[in-house]
Design an enzyme around this catalytic site. Structure first.
Site, mmCIF file in Angstrom:
data_model
loop_
_atom_site.group_PDB
_atom_site.id
_atom_site.type_symbol
_atom_site.label_atom_id
_atom_site.label_comp_id
_atom_site.label_asym_id
_atom_site.label_seq_id
_atom_site.Cartn_x
_atom_site.Cartn_y
_atom_site.Cartn_z
ATOM 1 C CG LEU A 285 -16.226 -2.021 23.158
ATOM 2 C CD1 LEU A 285 -16.493 -0.812 24.052
ATOM 3 C CD2 LEU A 285 -17.538 -2.544 22.572
ATOM 4 C CG ASP A 286 -15.190 -1.688 15.935
ATOM 5 O OD1 ASP A 286 -14.681 -2.815 16.033
ATOM 6 O OD2 ASP A 286 -16.172 -1.428 15.215
ATOM 7 C CG MET A 287 -9.102 3.157 17.873
ATOM 8 S SD MET A 287 -7.673 3.333 16.784
ATOM 9 C CE MET A 287 -6.909 4.810 17.474
ATOM 10 C CG HIS A 385 -15.904 -2.561 11.459
ATOM 11 N ND1 HIS A 385 -15.138 -2.040 10.426
ATOM 12 C CD2 HIS A 385 -15.166 -2.395 12.580
ATOM 13 C CE1 HIS A 385 -14.004 -1.578 10.916
ATOM 14 N NE2 HIS A 385 -13.996 -1.784 12.225
#
Length: 445
Positions: A285-287, A385
């Site tokens: 998962l993105d930060m 993203h």
């Protein structure tokens, strides 16, 4: 809470403690006292010892076995007992505060009981309440919880993290249960927990919620506030093969380049689970995105999970809060366009029909909240993203996600309101279909 550690080895040691209690250990204290929780943990200082080693060891000579009891032993200020870990509070300071405040509180209570209803009695009740609150605030200020990386959490930092109005909103006794005591001790003394189990012993409560000699996981009402901070992970499920985490926003899924970016969910899992493989990550998962992550603790499990994600047999669902209202023609549908990294502005992604790879996202509007849109995303592909760009770009929904600092605006105090709230996959060993779902977070209420 789901038990954060395997229980089998600790249960064997817990049975020894139960036998000692049956034979009269603490009988002079426990005979007329309410029942309470006890905990046992099997720990190691050696990084090369594993749970398998522990379970085949006949005498535990290479291990440290810790014991704990919840709160005070049978009340009466018994915080410190030989053979049991200490509390997360300075006992001498606690005693000093009790000696300071209790006589005055008891004196006020005595006066109040002697008076009929009057202005004087009302004032004395207010004075007692003020004194009690002041004393409780002093006691709350004594709690210190040593966490996985050595930093200290307090009642105040917990109140700030969870958005409580003040420390009095935290349930009384938070941090006094067995698990926080044991984990605090281990973090302060360089011990790794291999197995932990907790059981109830003694007179059963009238509610029937606890049964004599039954085992229970850490409690939801208190431990769930402090244990994720102490462990560095909010664990939703764990067995010998996999672990499922609720990742907070602001933490990397895997380590980045450089020591300042080493901290991540993967590195925290490796620190917590001594037998974990070097690379447990099967997806990311993105930060800034929060939500569900599954990691493989063994090479076989990690490989199997990775293949499931590659073959798109894993079902993932996300929730997002958009900064605006979609029109009636956009209540559901599919977003599909090619995208690639912006080479001059990494890690930002851009629309590119010539060099981009196709990103496909299905969506459904769930609700409209204070001029914002709560929406569900089901990504068919997993581009970097993807959901953020599909939300913000004019060829997508044309409205960025709240708190998106790359594709929209992040106002003061905001974070990215994007959560991986549902995850469904096959267990890599048992083949059972596993399903996990998170409750709606506060940002969407």
């Amino acid at each position: 809470m789901f038990p954060p550690f395997p229980e089998n080895s600790a249960r064997l040691e817990a049975e020894k403690l139960i036998s000692e209690l049956d034979e009269g250990l603490f009988a002079e204290f426990l005979e007329n006292a309410p029942g309470q929780m006890f905990g046992v943990a099997v720990c190691t200082r050696a990084g090369d010892l594993s749970l398998a080693d522990c379970e085949t060891s006949a005498d535990y000579k290479d291990y440290v076995v810790l014991r704990a009891f919840s709160g005070q032993l049978a009340g009466e200020g018994r915080w410190l007992v030989d053979g049991f870990v200490p509390p997360c509070i300075d006992v001498e300071k606690w005693n000093e505060e009790v000696r300071r405040a209790d006589p005055a509180i008891k004196a006020l209570t005595s006066k109040i009981n002697q008076l009929c209803d009057s202005a004087e009695k009302t004032q004395l009740i207010a004075d007692r309440k003020k004194l009690s609150r002041e004393s409780l605030k002093n006691i709350y200020g004594m709690y210190e919880f040593c966490c996985w990386d050595g930093h200290i959490e307090t009642y105040q930092t917990l109140a700030d993290s969870f958005g409580f109005g003040d420390i009095f909103s935290i349930p009384t006794g938070t941090g006094d249960c067995c698990a926080p005591k044991i984990i605090n001790y281990c973090n302060r003394h360089g011990l790794k927990i291999l197995s932990m189990a907790e059981f109830f012993y003694g007179r059963e409560p009238s509610s029937g919620l606890k049964k004599h000699k039954n085992f229970y996981p850490p409690c939801d009402e208190k431990c769930a506030l402090v244990l994720p901070k102490m462990l560095g992970l909010k664990i939703l499920y764990r067995d010998e093969q996999i672990i499922v985490i609720d990742k907070p926003s602001g933490v990397l899924s895997i380590p980045g380049r450089g020591p300042e970016k080493f901290d991540s969910i993967a590195s925290r899992v490796r620190s917590l689970v001594p037998s974990c493989i070097e690379q447990p990550t099967a997806h990311r998962l993105d930060m800034d995105t929060s939500g569900l992550l599954v990691l493989g603790l063994t090479a076989q499990a990690q490989r199997n999970l990775s293949i499931q994600f590659q073959n798109r047999t894993v079902l993932k669902k996300y929730r997002a809060l958009l900064r605006g209202i979609l029109d009636s023609s956009q209540k559901s549908g599919t977003i599909c366009f090619p995208m690639r990294v912006d080479l001059e502005n990494r890690p930002k992604q851009i629309y590119d029909e010539e060099y981009g790879k196709m990103g496909i996202t299905h969506y459904q509007v769930l609700d409209e909240i204070n001029g914002k849109t709560l929406i569900e995303f089901i990504p068919e592909t997993g581009r970097t993203h993807q959901l953020r760009l599909h939300s913000a770009h004019e060829k997508g929904l044309g409205i960025p996600i709240v708190g998106d600092n790359l594709y929209g605006v992040q106002k003061n105090g905001e974070r990215l309101c994007l959560q991986a709230y549902y995850l469904e996959f096959d267990h890599p060993v048992t083949k059972e279909r596993m399903r996990f779902e998170l409750d709606l977070e506060n940002w969407a209420k």
